[in-house]
Design a protein around this motif. Structure first.
Motif, short mmCIF file in Angstrom:
data_model
loop_
_atom_site.label_atom_id
_atom_site.label_comp_id
_atom_site.label_asym_id
_atom_site.label_seq_id
_atom_site.Cartn_x
_atom_site.Cartn_y
_atom_site.Cartn_z
N PHE A 38 0.77 -1.05 0.03
CA PHE A 38 0.03 -0.08 0.05
C PHE A 38 0.67 1.16 -0.01
N PHE A 39 1.75 1.13 0.60
CA PHE A 39 2.77 2.23 0.71
C PHE A 39 3.41 2.73 -0.84
N GLN A 40 3.79 1.46 -1.43
CA GLN A 40 4.31 1.40 -2.86
C GLN A 40 3.27 2.04 -3.48
N GLU A 41 1.67 2.04 -3.36
CA GLU A 41 0.83 2.47 -3.98
C GLU A 41 0.71 4.26 -4.14
N ILE A 42 1.19 4.46 -2.88
CA ILE A 42 1.37 5.83 -2.63
C ILE A 42 2.59 6.45 -3.30
N LEU A 43 3.75 5.75 -3.31
CA LEU A 43 4.86 6.19 -3.84
C LEU A 43 4.68 6.14 -5.41
N SER A 44 4.26 5.38 -5.88
CA SER A 44 4.16 5.15 -7.37
C SER A 44 3.13 6.38 -7.81
N PHE A 45 2.43 6.84 -7.13
CA PHE A 45 1.61 8.05 -7.70
C PHE A 45 2.38 9.12 -7.46
N ALA A 46 2.89 9.27 -6.19
CA ALA A 46 3.89 10.37 -6.04
C ALA A 46 4.87 10.61 -7.03
#
Lengths: 139, 1264
Positions: free
Chosen positions: B558-566
């Motif tokens: 889930f954190f990666q999801e944020i990072l990939s958006f960022a």
């Protein structure tokens, strides 16, 4: 023997919840949470009829296909719930009652601990031990 | 009606206990209607067998014609067909006829009964008046026929024969006889019931006891006990009937349980057969004969038996009007059956049980709906909702099984399974064939297509949810909703799913259930991702990434999801704002320096402790805290104000609780009382109007804490996204990496303008994502203040002693002012407090935190009027300290110079000496006026010095010789050395002062005194007024001579010359050598004038000269204060004294000694007598006035004496004048004492020997 034992605070958040490790913990959380509906219903029903001589044991909250859920409420509105497998028919009402009483006693001990902050999750080893004794001994 | 016996017994409700009728059928037929009507009219009390409680029962009966076949054969247990009573009807009144036919018929009837062991019979004899009249001739008395029958048949039981009189007539006799007949019939029926049922039950119990024997069949026993139930039902004893079924139920349950425990019974085998039919309960018939037959045949399956049993229980419960017990029992039954099949390991087709449960639930619900009205059902939702939910559940699992819950069409495998399941339902029962909404039809339709399934499933789900909501079981409703959401997700409809999930989530959040919370949130995340709601999805992802209930892998995902958006280089203007709390928590904030208050331009660091909740380390491009700036109007008081506001000095702990554990309010801390001091100052003069304490967060504290209120959670359902307010001022840090756990981030706070800076928001930027904390609570801020320069001067050591060089400390707080090179302090010089030049005077410059920055030498230049101290350059907000030595010159006594003006034009305030209440030393306030470079106004400061000495002088006389004594008392705490003690007289050169002081140096310890003595010698004349100056050098003890400082004491002595000498003598009475006690002696007082009239006296007395001869009036007085003497006669008097030298006046006064021994002379006072002035000359007798009022006058003179003395000590010339005025004002003769040196008493302290009286020794002895 029980498959899940839980204690909730007056505000209905869990103080303690433990289930047999072999089964889906989440399912028990849902079951026990839903049982609060009936607990509250029973508490309010009891409150209406008899004020002081209140029976703490709430009896069978509701049966499901797989489990029977029993409830108990202390005078300070801390609730205990014991979930028993439906196939376990050897348990009598009296045994459930005594389980609750033991649970209540142990909880009282926890509350007496000056280092325990009322409302915090219960982490007492003694309490845990009592609960373990009531749970199904699996393997 | 008499052909009913052929019918099979099916409709239990229409069954009545069978009563046979024999004898005259025609007679019976005529009476049947009224009999059948009247029998149930009155209830009878029935005490059943086995201690059952007595009940009132309405008896009905089915009257049939007597046949032998009706009588039960041996071993027939049927109860329903059992004739409980046999009646023989006759209206025979003819003895002949009785003897010929009736008796015989009766006998036959009796024998038949007896052969079948039936003893429940009654003979009814009907009497009518018609019959009597008709056969009048050969009639026997009526009673005789009855008697005959009684004697023939009822030899012991007289009650078995009843007479009914005129049954068809409306007479009281008829009614009476009817009543007694009915009573008899009822009684007999009940007796028969009791007897026969008792026997039956005995048999039944016996049979039950044999259940452990091999070959015992439950089904057989079932039929037997059910027979009993039927009879109870027939008697409308539904409760008892239900008990029979419940017993059967319990017995069967026990067998199944025993089976589970390993104890198998043979007969149970038939129930273990695989389930082939799952058509559900059938509750529309009173008795399901089909199933009953199969039970009787021993072919029933477990479901058949249970279904049949429940249908019977259901019927009885509905008779008992307990429909809600039906629903409750139904739910138990369904759960139980599922368990029992599992326990017995009966093989069941997948889904078959689901079908059975589903159908059964609906069947029960239909049955209940059929017997209750709508309002009743609505009011009792709580009883039915369980069945609805169960049915919903089962339909869902059926749908899943048959591939109906998906976006796709069911596969052929699914279809096959569906067909198998439908086959097991069999054909629809005829009862429901016409009903459009039968459970059978519903199930069939639901399984027929995806659309139909969805429709039915939604209908059920919503029904269940609505019912749950209606009865307030919100949690259950939400659980159904969640299940519905899962359905929608499967159907690819995330939008609808989310609504239900959010609803559920709310309840878990509010009650702090973390595990369901996490689970639900994951489902929501899935929804949001599918829906493309980026912001919500990222927010949820952030929550999940910090969720400790998930595995690290999941959290990382889930954190990666944020990072990939960022990381997406999308539209830069579109940034996603997420709540900070889920990402990292501010746990602590610390200010350096801890006061959280700096001067403008000063350095203030803010250290944030952030607890990152992310599973991995996060690189943050920028971490910023916005600041709300408020200009401070407080002025220079910044420092103290800032310190007041932040009581917890620099460190603020934020208690947010643990978001993942989600502990609600009780664990969360209550807000802390935030108090502020409030001062209301008048705007004009800044004076304090009022002051008080204000609680700033009352809205948080006083709010009602409801016990059931949903607790505040740090992670709300969907944290409100807040836009970061772009403040003008921000704390910013670029490129920070937050590790999981606690991180410390240090900001340098802006401190340009003075004012208060409140930290408002916190924002972490990761690429396109911003994590924002909308407000920091408790509110945190710091102060930037601006301070005016402040100069203070204080003694280095208390107290400052006058006359000695003392160190004074100058402290300069530069505030916002920068001390430049060339800036100087200008001190106005004052004569009384010169600044002593010192060789090395260094200034220490230190920072506000008392760190020494530098030292430099001050250059001090003194001109005549001004001392200029040039200051070293000092940065703002520093402290400069230096010391100067000053000397306060001790004012010399009475000297009083005229006011003078200081250099700056201000009137010099004379250093006024005053006595300080805290110390015996006399204090002098010295004012300093300093001109500072930063201000156009002079700084006025006051230093208080203390004079270490108190000096007193006194004039001593011995005849004409004069001595001056000076007493120096050290009142300070310091020990001094006194040297070069000197006394000088300035005005009279001829005067010589001879010192008796031998020591040059004298120790003068603290609180001690030194006395010095001089003799005054003169050549020509002793001047009446002496201006003396006492001077000495003093220094603190153990210091070298250079440290000696002068001390002067100026004083003036007036009227020094001795004018009169007084000589007194006590003469013993004549003839006596010595005075004797009690004898009057003569006191001879001789007053001699020693000098010519002095100048002062002339002014005083010239007016009194009336006869040319210059005289002065003196007043003498003898007074003995110690009661040694008794003055006999006049004790005081007036003397006119010529103003010539050696003029003598003698006075004789009689005195009497009161004691023996060496007695001191009585005191002789000589006073000046000042007569009243001319203005009051009209007063008749001044002398007598004096004489009479001598006492009061004396008192007065004493007052005056004190008065004049005080005036004189002040050395005031005007005092005499004022005395004159006073005299004139009083207008009375007045006495005035002489100055201490003016009268010399030769016989002062002289003693005279007094002998005791020789005679009359009286001794009083008291013995006790």
């Amino acid at each position: 023997m029980a498959v899940c034992i839980a204690a909730f605070a007056k505000e209905n958040y869990p103080l303690y919840i433990r289930s047999v490790p072999t089964q889906n913990e989440l399912k028990f959380h849902y079951t026990v949470h839903t049982s609060l509906d009936v607990v509250e219903e029973k508490i309010s029903a009891v409150g209406k009829s008899l004020g002081d001589q209140r029976e703490l044991y709430l009896g069978l909250l509701y049966p499901t296909e797989d489990y029977k859920v029993y409830g108990y409420v202390t005078n300070s509105k801390v609730k205990f719930v014991i979930v028993v497998d439906s196939s376990n028919t050897s348990l009598r009402d009296n045994e459930i009652r005594s389980m609750f009483r033991k649970l209540h006693n142990s909880f009282t001990d926890v509350m007496c601990n000056p280092f325990y902050n009322p409302g915090d999750p219960i982490q007492s080893k003694a309490f845990n031990g009592i609960v373990s004794g009531m749970m199904v001994q699996t393997g | 009606m008499d052909c009913q016996e052929e019918k099979p017994i099916i409709y239990t409700m229409e069954n009545k206990p069978i009563v046979t009728c024999a004898g005259d059928q025609g007679l019976f037929t005529s009476l049947y209607t009224s009999l059948a009507q009247q029998l149930p009219r009155e209830p009878m009390e029935w005490r059943g067998t086995y201690g059952r409680a007595p009940k009132m029962i309405h008896l009905e009966a089915n009257f049939v014609q007597f046949k032998e076949e009706l009588l039960p054969k041996e071993g027939n247990k049927a109860l329903l067909t059992f004739p409980f009573l046999h009646i023989y009807w006759t209206d025979c009144c003819d003895t002949e006829m009785y003897k010929s036919s009736v008796k015989e018929d009766m006998l036959r009837w009796q024998n038949t009964l007896r052969s079948h062991g039936s003893a429940d019979w009654v003979i009814i004899i009907v009497e009518t008046n018609d019959t009597k009249r008709k056969n009048k001739t050969n009639i026997l008395p009526r009673s005789s026929i009855v008697d005959k029958i009684r004697s023939d048949f009822c030899n012991k039981q007289n009650d078995r024969c009843v007479v009914l009189s005129d049954p068809l007539k409306e007479s009281s006799r008829s009614v009476e006889s009817w009543n007694s007949l009915l009573l008899k019939l009822r009684t007999l029926l009940l007796m028969s019931f009791t007897k026969n049922l008792g026997r039956f039950e005995d048999d039944m119990r016996t049979l039950r006891e044999k259940r452990t024997q091999p070959g015992w069949s439950f089904c057989e026993y079932f039929m037997v006990q059910e027979e009993l139930a039927f009879v109870f039902e027939m008697l409308q004893q539904f409760e008892d009937a239900l008990v029979q079924y419940d017993e059967l139920d319990a017995l069967f349950t026990q067998y199944v349980l025993n089976f589970g425990a390993g104890d198998t019974a043979n007969w149970l085998g038939s129930f273990c057969a695989p389930v082939r039919n799952w058509s559900g309960l059938l509750l529309r018939r009173p008795i399901d004969m089909e199933k009953r037959d199969s039970i009787q045949r021993g072919e029933a399956s477990l479901l058949d038996l249970r279904s049949y049993l429940f249908s019977r229980q259901c019927t009885l419960l509905i008779f008992l009007q307990r429909p809600w017990e039906v629903t409750q029992r139904a739910l138990e039954l369904l759960h139980n059956c599922v368990q029992e099949l599992r326990l017995l390991e009966v093989s069941v087709v997948d889904g078959a049980l689901d079908c059975w449960v589903f159908l059964s639930c609906l069947e029960v619900l239909h049955r209940i709906e059929g017997c209750c009205d709508q309002a009743q059902i609505a009011a009792n939702c709580s009883h039915t909702v369980g069945l609805w939910a169960y049915a919903t559940d089962k339909l869902k699992s059926l749908g899943e099984l048959c591939g109906l819950v998906s976006e796709k069409v069911p596969t052929s495998e699914d279809l096959n399974r569906t067909v198998d399941l439908l086959a097991g339902l069999g054909d629809e029962r005829p009862e429901t064939a016409n009903s459009l909404q039968s459970p059978y039809k519903k199930l069939k339709e639901a399984l027929s297509s995806v659309e139909a399934f969805e429709r039915h499933y939604l209908e059920l789900s919503h029904a269940a949810m609505e019912m749950y909501q209606a009865i307030g079981r919100m949690r259950s409703a939400r659980l159904v909703g969640k299940s519905l959401a899962e359905f929608y997700m499967r159907k690819g409809d995330p939008e609808r799913a989310e609504t239900f999930l959010q609803e559920a989530l709310k309840s878990y959040v509010s009650e702090g259930w973390s595990l369901p919370l996490t689970h639900t949130r994951r489902q929501i995340a899935e929804c949001q991702k599918l829906l493309g709601r980026t912001e919500d999805y990222l927010q949820t992802s952030a929550l999940l990434a910090g969720d400790e209930n998930l595995t690290t892998e999941e959290r990382k995902h889930f954190f990666q999801e944020i990072l990939s958006f960022a990381g997406k280089s999308g539209n830069p203007s579109h940034k996603v704002s997420l709540s900070m709390n889920v990402f990292a928590q501010l746990t602590r904030l610390q200010f350096h320096p801890a006061t959280a208050s700096v001067h403008s331009g000063g350095v203030l660091q803010v250290e944030l402790m952030l607890r990152s909740l992310m599973p991995v380390s996060v690189h943050i491009q920028q971490l910023a805290a916005s600041i709300h700036f408020e200009v401070d109007h407080g002025g220079t008081l910044g420092r103290s104000k800032g310190a007041q506001r932040h009581t917890n000095l620099g460190t603020i702990e934020f208690n947010l609780g643990n978001p993942s554990a989600g502990l609600p309010s009780s664990a969360a801390p209550r807000p802390v009382l935030e108090l502020d001091e409030v001062q209301d100052r008048s705007p004009s003069d800044n004076s304090l109007n009022s002051t008080g304490v204000v609680c700033k967060n009352t809205h948080l504290l006083i709010r009602r804490h409801e016990s059931n209120s949903p607790p505040e959670m740090p992670n709300c359902v969907s944290p409100p996204t807040v836009a970061m307010k772009e403040g003008a001022q921000m704390l910013k840090v670029q490129d920070v990496t937050l590790e999981p756990g606690n991180n410390s981030v240090i900001f340098t706070a802006p401190s340009g303008q003075p004012g208060s800076y409140m930290l408002r928001q916190l924002c972490a930027t990761v690429g396109e994502v911003q994590f924002i904390q909308s407000h920091i609570y408790p509110s945190v801020g710091y102060e930037v203040y601006s301070q005016e320069p402040q100069l203070t001067v204080e003694p280095l050591s208390e107290p400052l002693l006058a006359g000695l060089p003392q160190m004074v400390k100058f402290t300069l707080l530069t505030g916002h002012y920068t001390v430049k090179k060339g800036d100087a302090l200008q001190l106005s010089n004052s004569e009384t407090m010169p600044i002593l030049p010192s060789t090395s005077c260094t200034a220490r410059i230190s920072t506000p935190t008392a760190e020494l920055v530098g030292e430099s030498t001050l250059s001090i230049q003194s001109s005549e009027k001004v001392t200029s101290i040039s200051l070293p350059p000092t940065p703002p907000y520093h402290t400069m300290e230096f010391q100067l030595e000053v000397l306060c010159i001790i004012p010399t006594g009475s000297e009083r110079p005229a006011n003078e003006r200081l250099t700056n034009g201000e009137i010099r305030h004379r250093p006024r000496s005053y006595s300080h209440p805290d110390t015996p030393m006399t204090a002098i306030d010295q004012r300093m006026s300093i001109d500072c470079p930063w201000s156009i106004y002079s700084t006025l400061l006051t230093l208080t010095f203390y004079i270490p000495f108190k000096t007193k002088h006194s004039l001593l006389s011995a005849g004409n010789r004069k001595y001056i004594q000076v007493c120096v008392q050290n009142v300070s705490d310091v020990n001094f050395t006194l040297a070069e003690v000197k006394l000088t007289e300035n005005q009279h050169a001829s005067l010589e002062l001879q010192s008796f002081n031998t020591k040059t140096h004298q120790l003068l310890c603290s609180k001690h005194s030194v006395f010095c003595l001089w003799e005054v010698r003169w050549k020509d004349d002793l001047p009446s007024c002496l201006q003396c100056v006492f001077s000495a050098n003093f220094s603190p003890i153990n210091q070298d001579t250079s440290a000696f400082k002068p001390f002067h004491y100026q004083f003036q002595l007036e009227r020094v010359t001795t004018l009169y000498s007084v000589r007194a003598e006590i003469l013993p009475p004549s003839g006596e050598q010595h005075c004797r006690c009690g004898l009057v002696c003569d006191l001879e007082v001789c007053i001699t004038r020693l000098t010519e009239l002095s100048e002062g006296e002339i002014t005083e007395d010239s007016k009194t000269d009336t006869d040319g001869l210059k005289t002065t009036k003196l007043m003498y007085e003898v007074a003995d204060s110690s009661s040694n003497w008794a003055v006999c006669g006049k004790s005081s008097g007036m003397v006119l004294m010529p103003t010539k030298a050696n003029a003598t006046h003698k006075v004789q006064i009689e005195v009497m000694p009161l004691f023996a021994g060496h007695l001191p002379f009585p005191k002789i006072k000589v006073l000046k007598y000042l007569p009243h002035t001319a203005a009051v000359a009209t007063q008749p007798d001044p002398d007598s006035c004096v004489e009479n009022d001598s006492l009061s006058l004396l008192d007065k003179t004493l007052d005056d004496q004190a008065d004049t003395a005080s005036i004189r000590s002040r050395g005031s010339v005007h005092s005499v004048g004022s005395g004159d005025q006073q005299q004139r004002g009083v207008a009375m003769p007045r006495l005035e004492p002489f100055s201490p040196g003016q009268v010399f008493n030769h016989s002062h302290t002289q003693q005279v020997l007094v002998l005791p009286t020789t005679e009359d020794h009286i001794m009083e002895v008291n013995a006790t």
